[in-house]
Structure formats: C-alpha cells, structure tokens
Write an enzyme that holds these catalytic residues in place. Structure first.
Site, PDB file in Angstrom:
ATOM      1  N   GLN A 124      42.558  40.419  39.507  1.00 54.03           N
ATOM      2  CA  GLN A 124      41.446  40.061  40.394  1.00 54.03           C
ATOM      3  C   GLN A 124      40.205  40.859  40.022  1.00 54.03           C
ATOM      4  OE1 GLN A 124      41.903  39.689  44.907  1.00 54.03           O
ATOM      5  NE2 GLN A 124      40.989  41.701  44.774  1.00 54.03           N
ATOM      6  N   GLY A 125      39.143  40.185  39.635  1.00 54.92           N
ATOM      7  CA  GLY A 125      37.908  40.873  39.245  1.00 54.92           C
ATOM      8  C   GLY A 125      36.876  40.837  40.363  1.00 54.92           C
ATOM      9  N   TYR A 126      37.003  41.735  41.297  1.00 56.74           N
ATOM     10  CA  TYR A 126      36.053  41.793  42.421  1.00 56.74           C
ATOM     11  C   TYR A 126      35.190  43.052  42.345  1.00 56.74           C
ATOM     12  CZ  TYR A 126      38.144  37.881  45.114  1.00 56.74           C
ATOM     13  OH  TYR A 126      38.568  36.662  45.558  1.00 56.74           O
ATOM     14  N   GLU A 242      45.193  38.272  50.770  1.00 53.54           N
ATOM     15  CA  GLU A 242      45.475  39.630  50.313  1.00 53.54           C
ATOM     16  C   GLU A 242      45.833  40.532  51.489  1.00 53.54           C
ATOM     17  OE1 GLU A 242      42.409  41.497  47.993  1.00 53.54           O
ATOM     18  OE2 GLU A 242      43.683  43.202  47.506  1.00 53.54           O
TER      19      GLU A 242
END
Lengths: 402, 359
Positions: A124-126, A242
């Site tokens: 996850q690229g947050y 999540e």
C-alpha cells in the site's frame, strides 16, 4: 435478544466443522511446504463456498449469497481450527474490496484472482515523509504523458514492499486542485523501471517496512482506479477495511488466553504468578476490556445485520483504538510477567516468525510489535480526533490553511 | 443470533426517558438532591403506574412479567437521569423472592410489591465489607432475626426488608415492626440514601425455596449497579460535551483543544462499547445460566470502575466550576460512587472473575 443460532445455522456450523476435519492436510499432501498446503486447502474452501464468499466466481471467489451469520460461523470455526481462509493480506484484504467497488471489468479480471491466491503480493503506497496523519497533503506526483502516468516522489512505511509485485497507491495528479481533490488512485507494478525499494529497520530489529522511490516511473493510464482526481474518496473505502483488519476481537481473545498461559508458567515471589493477587486483578481487568470488545463487536454485527448501522456508528469508530489499547495492555502485562527475561532481545528466527509467543523473547518482540497497530491505519490520537468530532460532534481543530 | 434490543425494549427505554425528562428534569433533581430524602412519592407512584415497580414480577402476580435485561435497561435510564427512589432495593427484593420463596410465599408477597404500594429493599452487606454471601452472619432462630446490616438503601422508607442470612438463606422482615433499628448513615449519593439496620430479634419469615440462590441475587445487584453506572456515565459525557462547546478560553470553545476532545474520546471509548457488557450480563441471567456469574463479575468491575474514572475526568473538564456543589456533575459523580462501592469493589469482583475464569 437471542444468542442461540437457528437450526439452519446450527446445521451449517456442523457442515463447516465436518469440512474442517480436512485440516491439517494428511498423507503426501502434509509433506508439502506450509505455504503450498495452505493454498491447497484455501482452494478447497473456495470450492466448498466458505472462502472469499463476497467475491464473484469469475474472479476466483466463491460468490455466496450474503449471510452475515454464516460469515461469522465460518470465521469462528476456521479460527478455532487454525485453518487457512481468506488471506488477510494487503492485496486480498485491502486492494480486492476496493477494485470490486471501483475498478473496471479488465482490472477485476486481471488483478483479483492472483491476489486471492497470494500468487501476486501487494503493498500500500499511502504515507509519505511529509504526509502521515495529514495524508491528503501527499506530494508524490503523477503527471499524464500520452496514455501513461509518470510518477515521481517517495512513499514511506511501505510494509512488505520488498516482496510485493504490485502497489496500490495515492498520487497527486492535479497539483492546482484543493488538497483532497487532486489525488488519483493508481496500480503500480513494483518491477517498473525507476522504482527503488530501500528497507527500513524497525525498532524490533526486523526489516518489514520500506521507503519506495519513484524516478520517472511510467504506468499505463488503464491502471487508474475510478475517476482521476477521486483517489481520496476511494482510499477512504480501503481505510475502513484496514481498520477492520486491525480491530479483530478473536485475535484479542487468543492473545488473552496466551497471556493466561504465560501467567501460569511464570513464578512471582516463589509462587506461580497466576496465584498472585495483584496479577489476578490485572488479568481480570484486561478481561473486562477483552469481553467489552467482543460483545461490542457482536452488537455492531447484529445492528448492521438489521440495517441499523447508524445506531452503532460510535462504537464502530472506537473499535480500532479500543482494540489496539487492549492489545497493548495484554503485552504490557506479559512483559511484566517476564521479569528479568524481558531484557533479552528476540532471535533472528523469532523475527522471521513475527515472534510466536512460546518463548520469552518472542513475547518481547510482541511487546514491541504491539506499538505498530496503534500507529498504522490512522494513529490513535487521530482516531480520538475522529471520535470527538464525528462521534460527539465537537468542532474540528484549528488548523492553518495553506 | 440477535444481540440487540427488541422494539419493545427500545420503546421501554424511550418511554422512561421521556417521563424522566418531563417529570424529573435537572432543576427538579437538584431540589430532591438538596432535600436528601432520596425519594419523591409522586415520582415513584408514576413509575409504578408505568409498571416499573413490578417489572419482572410474573403477570399472574400482577407484574409486567419482563426479564432481567428489561430491568437493567430501566436501571440504565434511571442512572442517566439520577432518578431518586427505591427502584434498586425494591427490584432486588422482588428478585430475591422470585429466586428463593415458595410458590405460596410468592403468591402472598409479589402482588403488593408489583403495584409499588408496598416498598421493599434488601439488606445484604454487613460491616467490614462483608458483602459476599459466604460472609453473612445474620441468623433466624425460632422465627426471630438477629444481626446487623449496612449500606441498606432506602431502609427508612421501605415497608419490608429482604435480609441475607448466614449460610445464604433469605428472610422477609417488616421494616416498621419491632426489633428493627434503622440508623441513617448520611450517604454520599443523595438520590439513594443508605442506612445501617440492626435486627434485635425481629420477627422474620425465612424464604422456603432454599439457600442456593444468594449469589444469583448478588449478581443481579451487580448487573443493576453496572447498568446504573453506565447510564450515569453517558449522562456525564453529554454534560462534558455541552460544557466544552459553551465554555470559551483563549478566545475559542475549549472543545476545540485536543486535550479536551481527547478526554471526551477516551472516556467515550471506555464507556460506549461497555453498553454491550451489561446487556450481556443481564441476558445471561435470563438465558445463559452457566455464564451469568462471570459476566456479572466482569460487568460490575469494569463498568463501575470506568464510570468512576469518567466522573473524575468530567469534574476536571469542568474546571473550577466542576468542583462546586452547584455544578450538576457532582450528582452523577456520587451516584457512581455508590454503584462502584456497594456490594463489592472492582478489585473484589476482579478476584471473583479470576476464580470463575480459572486463572
């Protein structure tokens, strides 16, 4: 109020138990590597209609009619049997529900099946170095060039990026739009040219999370999920999944039961620790929180089942912070029970197995790990802002507008 | 599988809530609190007319025939409005009669109790925090009761007292009769005054249904006290929110400071999920006997402890005003003090949880 299951659901439970006699695998199958065995059994679970029930058959799920009570029975029974069911990975747990809701037909067909089996791992690229709690301020750039996005910038705290085939992430595509409106949700192949993954060492000693750098990384425009510029709204949906992954009351119940076993195995002042009045009180106090979480979860479950979700908005907002606080209480108590053994660092082996709680240093690792969930997916202090503002109607913080 | 309230139960709570808002708003509560009688005959008879006095009494004896869960839901709302009156002791006396009296005794006693015309209370706890049935020493010999009980709620008002006996039995005594000496203890919770009661050979009728039910009665008390504390704590959170929005410092409502917002969020997170805990503990008494003891232990310890903490935070949130007699927070603060300390402190119930959970 009636906590009995209907005859039909009771029969369903028996059926699930019968199926679970097939786990662990037997004979030659039992000699295969653990991961393969799990894949074999998960496949059987899909065929039997117990695994990935909400995912259509054409994408590799079992597409069962929605029945929340059956879902609950399956979770309870699979959990008790220690059997593999829906992967709780970032791909299956977070990306799949998002793509199912917002993705195109091509995206669903291409990305969902291998994420469900675990053949393709996702990260996850947050978060970014300057954008943590204030995620919407993210700066990692996506510039459209023909039919490709060109990505530049950096992501951080990216768990399992070193093993991931793909990333789902948020990128700023409209630098001049308002901060929540210029973000696009993209699917990025991790082997694309210009991506560099650098491991970060965690305080526990392991290397589970990373920095990810983008240097003119080119991604086809067909990897856009939903509408360009709507990434923020899409990511909110993922965040709900999540937080639900983190506040799992079964996990809490199991950790508490492990804690009781630990108390029985340790000595305090020359007697078993579980006979010490102070330890007993502390354990019982923790049981109060564990039971509260479990029962509050049941109440939310019934309410959502009856379509009365609005009545349980407050306790739902509280799940994550209550759950992580309770897990921390369990780990703090365990740590104190270790006495002097609490200063021994975990071994490499324990780092690999995420600290199974069978050795004292395994517990030490868990003690350290229990900090993580309080920060991931929205730190506890941010959760308290949400509870105060949306749960109790208090005004938002004063914030500087840029 | 349904862990929620029925429409009837939701309506029951709404009815009492509406009644309390009209008949005992904070202004009226304040008067009653300052008078310190812990009782308003008009309020009690109105509640009795609504069926609250005999909520769990079977219909054939003139009651509403409802469950312990319903009783706990009522206790929650009475806590929320800090309603003065003998509900707690009266309901427990009925529960004791239903648990331990013979059919003939029940037929004799319950109808008057159900109507609320006869008010009863329970005398269980003895000196030195001897609240568990094993520690009771009051005894009946030749129909005469001797012993001393303390923290008996509404003893001076009650017509009858249900008394816990040596060995776990229960006896029924005329509170206005001979050999009963009642002394006001000057209780901190002025909505529910407490007394010491000395029995000096008072005529007593021992309930015939056996002595194995004393813990069940004490556990019902634990659930009702937990429900009352829960209702009280939710009221305090409402007061906190209202005050934080209205009070300004440094040119803004204090609600805008995270220190205040997080205080509300913390006590909210302690209290709101625990609603399910007292529901479950009450429901176990109705339907899941094997779990009832442990669930009551956890509910009493956890909720009254967390509610007391919420009350202390609420005082602090109200600043100097919170420390005054005038500030309404103190009425619920003291209500929770009684809920927490009567019939076993959180530490004591936690030890019982440890025993029942076979730690």
């Amino acid at each position: 109020m009636d906590l009995e299951y209907s005859a039909g659901h009771q029969a369903f439970r028996d059926e699930v138990r019968e199926f679970l006699k097939g786990w662990p695998l037997k004979g030659d199958e039992a000699k295969r590597p653990q991961e393969e065995q799990e894949q074999i059994f998960r496949k059987r679970g899909i065929e039997a209609g117990y695994v990935y029930r909400a995912v259509p058959k054409q994408y590799g799920g079992s597409e069962q009619p929605s029945d929340a009570i059956k879902d609950r029975i399956i979770i309870e029974e699979f959990y008790a049997a220690g059997a593999p069911r829906d992967l709780m990975s970032q791909g299956a747990g977070l990306m799949v529900p998002t793509i199912l809701e917002f993705g195109t037909e091509e995206q669903k067909e291409r990305w969902i099946p291998p994420a469900l089996t675990g053949e393709e791992n996702w990260c996850q690229g947050y978060s970014e170095p300057g954008s943590g709690s204030d995620l919407a301020s993210l700066q990692c750039q996506a510039r459209l060039d023909g039919d490709e996005w060109v990505l530049n910038g950096q992501k951080i705290w990216t768990s399992s990026a070193q093993r991931a085939h793909m990333m789902f992430g948020l990128f700023r595509s409209e630098p001049d739009a308002k901060k929540h409106e210029g973000i696009t949700y993209l699917l990025v192949p991790m082997d694309a040219k210009g991506i560099e993954v650098r491991p970060l060492r965690e305080m526990g000693g392991g290397y589970e999370f990373n920095e990810v750098f983008f240097d003119d990384v080119r991604v086809p425009v067909s990897n856009t999920v939903g509408v360009r510029g709507q990434g923020w709204q899409i990511s909110r949906a993922t965040l709900v999944h999540e937080r639900n992954l983190i506040g799992n009351p079964n996990m809490m119940r199991e950790a508490f039961s492990d804690l009781l076993d630990l108390a029985r195995s340790r000595t305090l002042n020359g007697r078993p620790a579980n006979e010490d009045a102070g330890v007993r009180r502390r354990l019982a106090e923790i049981e109060g929180y564990v039971q509260t979480s479990q029962l509050s979860n049941m109440r939310q479950f019934t309410a959502s089942n009856k379509g009365k979700m609005l009545e349980v908005m407050r306790p739902m907002m509280m799940n994550k912070v209550a759950g992580t606080d309770t897990m921390q209480m369990i780990m703090k108590c365990a740590y104190d029970l270790l006495g002097g053994d609490g200063v021994i660092a975990p071994t490499e082996d324990e780092l690999d197995t995420w600290g199974r709680k069978t050795t004292s240093s395994g517990w030490v690792l868990q003690y350290i790990f229990s900090m993580g969930p309080s920060i991931a997916g929205g730190a506890s202090n941010i959760q308290r802002n949400i509870i105060g503002e949306r749960g109790y109607g208090l005004p938002r913080d004063l914030r500087r507008t840029s | 599988m349904d862990f929620g309230l029925s429409e009837e139960q939701e309506m029951l709570q709404e009815t009492i809530r509406g009644f309390a808002q009209n008949e005992c708003p904070t202004t009226r509560l304040r008067e009653l609190f300052d008078e310190g009688e812990g009782h308003d005959p008009a309020l009690w008879s109105a509640l009795a007319e609504m069926g609250i006095a005999g909520l769990i009494v079977p219909e054939e004896h003139g009651g509403a025939g409802m469950e312990i869960l319903d009783l706990a839901l009522v206790a929650e709302v009475l806590g929320e409005f800090a309603i003065p009156g003998p509900f707690l002791g009266h309901s427990l006396a009925i529960r004791g009669v239903m648990l331990a009296a013979s059919a003939a005794q029940q037929a004799n006693l319950l109808p008057d109790l159900a109507s609320g015309e006869m008010i009863a209370t329970v005398a269980l706890q003895e000196a030195d925090a001897a609240w568990a049935p094993e520690s009771w020493t009051a005894r009946v010999r030749d129909g005469r009761l001797t012993g001393e009980k303390t923290i008996v709620s509404h003893a001076a008002l009650a017509d009858r007292i249900l008394v816990g006996l040596d060995g776990g039995g229960l006896a029924w005594v005329d509170a206005k009769g001979q050999g009963v000496v009642i002394e006001d203890l000057g209780g901190i919770d002025r909505t529910r005054p407490v007394y010491k009661v000395r029995f000096e050979g008072a005529p007593a009728e021992v309930l015939e249904g056996g002595s194995g039910n004393a813990w069940q009665l004490v556990e019902t008390a634990a659930v009702l006290l937990a429900a009352d504390a829960f209702g009280s704590a939710t009221k305090l959170i409402d007061l906190d929110v209202a005050y934080a929005m209205e009070r300004e410092q440094f040119g803004q409502p204090i609600a805008q400071f995270q220190a205040i917002k997080h205080t509300v969020a913390r006590i909210g997170t302690d209290i709101e999920p625990a609603r399910a805990l007292f529901w479950y503990a009450a429901h176990c008494q109705d339907a899941i006997e094997a779990e009832a003891g442990r669930a009551a232990s956890v509910a009493k310890a956890h909720i009254t402890d967390r509610a007391m903490n919420a009350a202390r935070e609420s005082v602090e949130l109200h600043g100097g005003y919170g420390f005054t007699w005038e500030c309404e927070v103190q009425m619920w603060f003291k209500r929770i003090m009684l809920d927490r300390s009567l019939l076993g402190t959180p530490d004591q119930w936690r030890e019982r949880t440890a025993v029942m959970g076979e730690y």
